[in-house]
Scaffold this active site. Structure first.
Site, PDB file in Angstrom:
ATOM      1  N   GLY A 119       0.917  -1.027   0.265  1.00 53.29           N
ATOM      2  CA  GLY A 119      -0.110   0.025  -0.189  1.00 53.29           C
ATOM      3  C   GLY A 119       0.756   1.296  -0.067  1.00 53.29           C
ATOM      4  O   GLY A 119       1.996   1.141  -0.044  1.00 53.29           O
ATOM      5  N   ASN A 175      -2.510  -8.407   1.250  1.00 51.20           N
ATOM      6  CA  ASN A 175      -3.475  -9.431   0.214  1.00 51.20           C
ATOM      7  C   ASN A 175      -3.923  -8.868  -0.854  1.00 51.20           C
ATOM      8  O   ASN A 175      -4.553  -9.240  -1.635  1.00 51.20           O
ATOM      9  CB  ASN A 175      -4.771  -9.731   1.103  1.00 51.20           C
ATOM     10  CG  ASN A 175      -5.734  -8.586   1.274  1.00 51.20           C
ATOM     11  OD1 ASN A 175      -5.175  -7.485   0.934  1.00 51.20           O
ATOM     12  ND2 ASN A 175      -6.521  -8.784   2.122  1.00 51.20           N
ATOM     13  N   GLY A 189      -3.819  -2.737  -2.004  1.00 53.05           N
ATOM     14  CA  GLY A 189      -2.223  -2.517  -2.419  1.00 53.05           C
ATOM     15  C   GLY A 189      -2.231  -2.935  -3.817  1.00 53.05           C
ATOM     16  O   GLY A 189      -2.791  -3.682  -4.374  1.00 53.05           O
ATOM     17  N   ASP A 193      -3.701 -12.668   3.796  1.00 55.27           N
ATOM     18  CA  ASP A 193      -4.612 -11.861   4.322  1.00 55.27           C
ATOM     19  C   ASP A 193      -4.262 -12.094   5.852  1.00 55.27           C
ATOM     20  O   ASP A 193      -4.752 -13.214   6.317  1.00 55.27           O
ATOM     21  CB  ASP A 193      -6.086 -12.209   4.053  1.00 55.27           C
ATOM     22  CG  ASP A 193      -7.273 -11.529   4.684  1.00 55.27           C
ATOM     23  OD1 ASP A 193      -6.914 -11.059   5.356  1.00 55.27           O
ATOM     24  OD2 ASP A 193      -8.223 -11.891   4.384  1.00 55.27           O
ATOM     25  N   GLY A 217      -0.593 -11.521  18.554  1.00 56.31           N
ATOM     26  CA  GLY A 217      -0.100 -13.245  19.123  1.00 56.31           C
ATOM     27  C   GLY A 217       1.191 -13.342  18.495  1.00 56.31           C
ATOM     28  O   GLY A 217       1.894 -14.249  19.085  1.00 56.31           O
ATOM     29  N   ALA A 259      -1.053   0.933  13.282  1.00 56.33           N
ATOM     30  CA  ALA A 259      -1.133   2.009  12.360  1.00 56.33           C
ATOM     31  C   ALA A 259      -2.659   2.566  12.986  1.00 56.33           C
ATOM     32  O   ALA A 259      -3.741   1.803  12.617  1.00 56.33           O
ATOM     33  CB  ALA A 259      -1.138   1.841  11.271  1.00 56.33           C
ATOM     34  N   TYR A 319     -14.477   1.750  10.036  1.00 56.33           N
ATOM     35  CA  TYR A 319     -12.959   1.979  10.143  1.00 56.33           C
ATOM     36  C   TYR A 319     -12.705   2.434  11.418  1.00 56.33           C
ATOM     37  O   TYR A 319     -11.939   2.114  12.174  1.00 56.33           O
ATOM     38  CB  TYR A 319     -12.794   3.059   8.920  1.00 56.33           C
ATOM     39  CG  TYR A 319     -11.542   3.220   8.790  1.00 56.33           C
ATOM     40  CD1 TYR A 319     -10.484   2.633   8.526  1.00 56.33           C
ATOM     41  CD2 TYR A 319     -10.979   4.745   9.090  1.00 56.33           C
ATOM     42  CE1 TYR A 319      -9.022   2.669   8.584  1.00 56.33           C
ATOM     43  CE2 TYR A 319      -9.568   4.821   8.977  1.00 56.33           C
ATOM     44  CZ  TYR A 319      -8.527   4.096   8.674  1.00 56.33           C
ATOM     45  OH  TYR A 319      -7.458   4.397   8.470  1.00 56.33           O
TER      46      TYR A 319
END
Ligand code: UDP
Length: 328
Positions: free
Chosen positions: A14, A36, A40, A60, A106, A118, A149
């Site tokens: 991206g 994924n 991008g 992904d 994790g 981000a 979002y």
């Protein structure tokens, strides 16, 4: 070389992810890039594929993430980030901010890596205070179109802080304000590529509402420098990174018309639901903690960005399809 530090960058193909890849390669890291490719574009990082210290996984991150070997740092930048994108793929947006973040936290725990997440000025919603300091909790409509979002990013901050507090994980949170520069998608619907694309095609510039809403635009190189410094700081609470130089969208449109030397007009279209009326970062923390402030003026940054868009193939400039699929 065997002793390079290894960093995983998600959303690597991206706009921001690809600039981060460049920066970490320049600093002689081993960069493991992941994307994924829904929003991008591999062209943003194709110049890195020949390097021995760069590798790419088409994956992904909302699904289980596995990376063999050591990992020292993780930067989670995978997410649709323009309103057009997240309105079209709302479920994926929610998943990458929540499940994706959980997977990466994790992984960071398993690898004993430091993770930088981000986040965004969108967590402030339609802010009632201006400029926005990190202490401001925001004014978000959870069920409005932007909620997918905003709430994913708010959850992302919450789970990141929980991993920090309960597992002692080394975490960093950057709240990114409007950023621009080369490698933005011309058709991602955001105001800057929209206006420049329209000027290049000789069309009127589509100003939403009466253009009195404000934004504050940060050039990408400044943003990347701020993120880099934050990663290597010891501060786990969120930090705003952005350029406080605030401008109305009407004035911004007029600047683009001047920059492109066209005599296009601004036309007014309906304001999208919940469009924030004002946005400007308070960057006191970034200045004090990181010794960071933006260096590139809007005039300089816009010139570089305009030259980039102008250099794109004509077919791409003419292509106005505002879909999130930039490839079939
Ligand atoms: N905007 C506009 N015309 C466009 C696209 C956006 O006037 O063609 C406005 C939009 O309503 C918002 C501002 O520009 O007030 C910035 O929008 P953008 O989508 O770039 O990002 P946002 O800051 O809203 O996430």
């Amino acid at each position: 070389m065997a002793n390079r530090k290894r960093v995983l960058i998600t959303g690597a193909a991206g706009f921001l992810g690809s600039h981060l890849c460049d920066r970490f390669i320049k600093e002689d890291f081993h960069v493991i890039a992941m994307d994924n490719l829904i929003t991008g574009d591999l062209r943003n990082i194709e110049h890195l594929f020949k390097l021995e210290n760069f590798e790419f996984y088409h994956h992904d991150v909302s699904k289980f993430v596995y990376v063999p070997g050591e990992l020292h740092y993780i930067l989670h930048f995978a997410s649709p980030a323009s309103p057009i994108d997240y309105l079209r793929i709302p479920i994926q947006t929610l998943k990458v901010g929540s499940l994706g973040t959980h997977n990466l936290l994790g992984l960071a725990r398993g690898k004993k890596a430091r993770v930088l997440i981000a986040s965004t000025s969108e967590i402030y919603g339609d802010p009632t205070v201006n400029p926005q300091p990190e202490e401001y909790w925001g004014n978000v409509n959870p069920i409005g179109p932007r909620g997918v979002y905003d709430e994913a990013k708010r959850f992302q901050e919450a789970i990141t802080m929980a991993y920090h507090t309960f597992h002692g994980l080394e975490t960093r949170i950057v709240r990114i304000f409007n950023t621009y520069g080369p490698r933005m998608r011309l058709n991602d619907g955001r105001v800057l590529p929209a206006f420049i694309g329209q000027a290049l095609r000789g069309e009127s510039l589509t100003m939403f509402g009466n253009g009195s809403q404000t934004r504050s635009f940060c050039y990408v190189d400044d943003l990347i420098e701020g993120i880099y410094r934050l990663l290597f700081s010891d501060y786990a609470l969120p930090v705003n990174i952005g350029n406080p130089d605030e401008i109305t969208i009407r004035e911004f449109g007029e600047e683009i018309i001047k920059l492109t030397g066209t005599d296009q007009k601004l036309i007014s279209l309906p304001l999208p639901t919940d469009d924030p009326k004002q946005r400007r970062p308070d960057i006191t923390k970034a200045k004090e903690l990181l010794g960071w402030e933006p260096k590139v003026s809007r005039a300089e940054g816009l010139k570089i960005t305009y030259d980039y868009f102008k250099s794109l193939p004509k077919t791409e400039i003419e292509h106005k399809d505002f879909t999130y699929f930039n490839k079939k």
